[in-house]
Design a protein around this motif. Structure first.
Motif, short mmCIF file in Angstrom:
data_model
loop_
_atom_site.label_atom_id
_atom_site.label_comp_id
_atom_site.label_asym_id
_atom_site.label_seq_id
_atom_site.Cartn_x
_atom_site.Cartn_y
_atom_site.Cartn_z
N UNK A 170 9.91 -8.87 -8.25
CA UNK A 170 9.98 -10.09 -9.06
C UNK A 170 9.17 -9.99 -10.34
N UNK A 171 8.10 -9.21 -10.31
CA UNK A 171 7.25 -9.09 -11.50
C UNK A 171 7.55 -7.84 -12.32
N UNK A 172 8.61 -7.12 -11.93
CA UNK A 172 9.05 -5.93 -12.66
C UNK A 172 7.90 -4.94 -12.90
N UNK A 173 7.11 -4.70 -11.86
CA UNK A 173 6.02 -3.75 -11.96
C UNK A 173 6.61 -2.35 -11.87
N UNK A 174 6.34 -1.55 -12.87
CA UNK A 174 6.87 -0.19 -12.93
C UNK A 174 6.09 0.74 -12.02
N UNK A 175 6.79 1.74 -11.51
CA UNK A 175 6.17 2.72 -10.61
C UNK A 175 4.95 3.36 -11.25
N UNK A 176 5.04 3.68 -12.53
CA UNK A 176 3.92 4.35 -13.22
C UNK A 176 2.71 3.43 -13.43
N UNK A 177 2.89 2.10 -13.25
CA UNK A 177 1.78 1.16 -13.39
C UNK A 177 1.06 0.90 -12.06
N UNK A 178 1.61 1.40 -10.95
CA UNK A 178 0.97 1.22 -9.65
C UNK A 178 -0.06 2.32 -9.45
N UNK A 179 -1.29 1.90 -9.27
CA UNK A 179 -2.38 2.84 -9.06
C UNK A 179 -2.50 3.22 -7.58
N UNK A 180 -2.44 2.21 -6.70
CA UNK A 180 -2.62 2.48 -5.28
C UNK A 180 -2.10 1.31 -4.46
N UNK A 181 -1.64 1.63 -3.24
CA UNK A 181 -1.32 0.63 -2.23
C UNK A 181 -2.08 1.03 -0.98
N UNK A 182 -2.92 0.15 -0.49
CA UNK A 182 -3.70 0.45 0.70
C UNK A 182 -3.26 -0.45 1.85
N UNK A 183 -3.37 0.07 3.05
CA UNK A 183 -3.04 -0.68 4.26
C UNK A 183 -4.33 -0.82 5.06
N UNK A 184 -4.80 -2.05 5.19
CA UNK A 184 -6.02 -2.32 5.94
C UNK A 184 -5.64 -2.93 7.27
N UNK A 185 -6.04 -2.29 8.34
CA UNK A 185 -5.78 -2.83 9.67
C UNK A 185 -6.95 -3.75 10.03
N UNK A 186 -6.81 -5.03 9.66
CA UNK A 186 -7.88 -5.99 9.94
C UNK A 186 -8.06 -6.17 11.44
N UNK A 187 -6.98 -6.29 12.14
CA UNK A 187 -6.98 -6.25 13.59
C UNK A 187 -5.57 -5.85 14.02
N UNK A 188 -5.33 -5.72 15.27
CA UNK A 188 -4.05 -5.20 15.75
C UNK A 188 -2.88 -6.09 15.34
N UNK A 189 -3.08 -7.39 15.32
CA UNK A 189 -1.99 -8.33 15.06
C UNK A 189 -1.74 -8.58 13.58
N UNK A 190 -2.63 -8.13 12.70
CA UNK A 190 -2.49 -8.54 11.31
C UNK A 190 -2.85 -7.41 10.35
N UNK A 191 -1.85 -6.82 9.74
CA UNK A 191 -2.07 -5.83 8.69
C UNK A 191 -2.26 -6.55 7.36
#
Length: 63
Positions: free
Chosen positions: A21-42
């Motif tokens: 929706x925000x037309x973010x270009x691939x080259x503008x993405x620095x990082x995507x992190x996945x934090x496992x706060x607990x088992x039920x909620x990423x």
């Protein structure tokens, strides 16, 4: 001016929707992190570059 921004998402689908929706270009993405706060909620955090004057399209917590 180009600045570093970040957003947190509760699912990969919401992250994908935000990027598309925000037309973010691939080259503008620095990082995507996945934090496992607990088992039920990423949490996914997106770090990206964007113009400081650009307002991002966001959705409410229950959308």
């Amino acid at each position: 001016m180009i600045i570093l921004k970040s957003s947190v998402f509760s699912s990969p689908d919401k992250l994908t929707q935000f990027v598309n929706e925000n037309n973010i270009k691939k080259e503008d993405i620095l990082s995507i992190t996945n934090t496992f706060a607990d088992v039920a909620r990423d949490q996914y955090t997106l770090f990206f570059y964007s113009d400081s004057a650009t307002e991002m399209i966001t959705h409410g917590w229950f959308s």
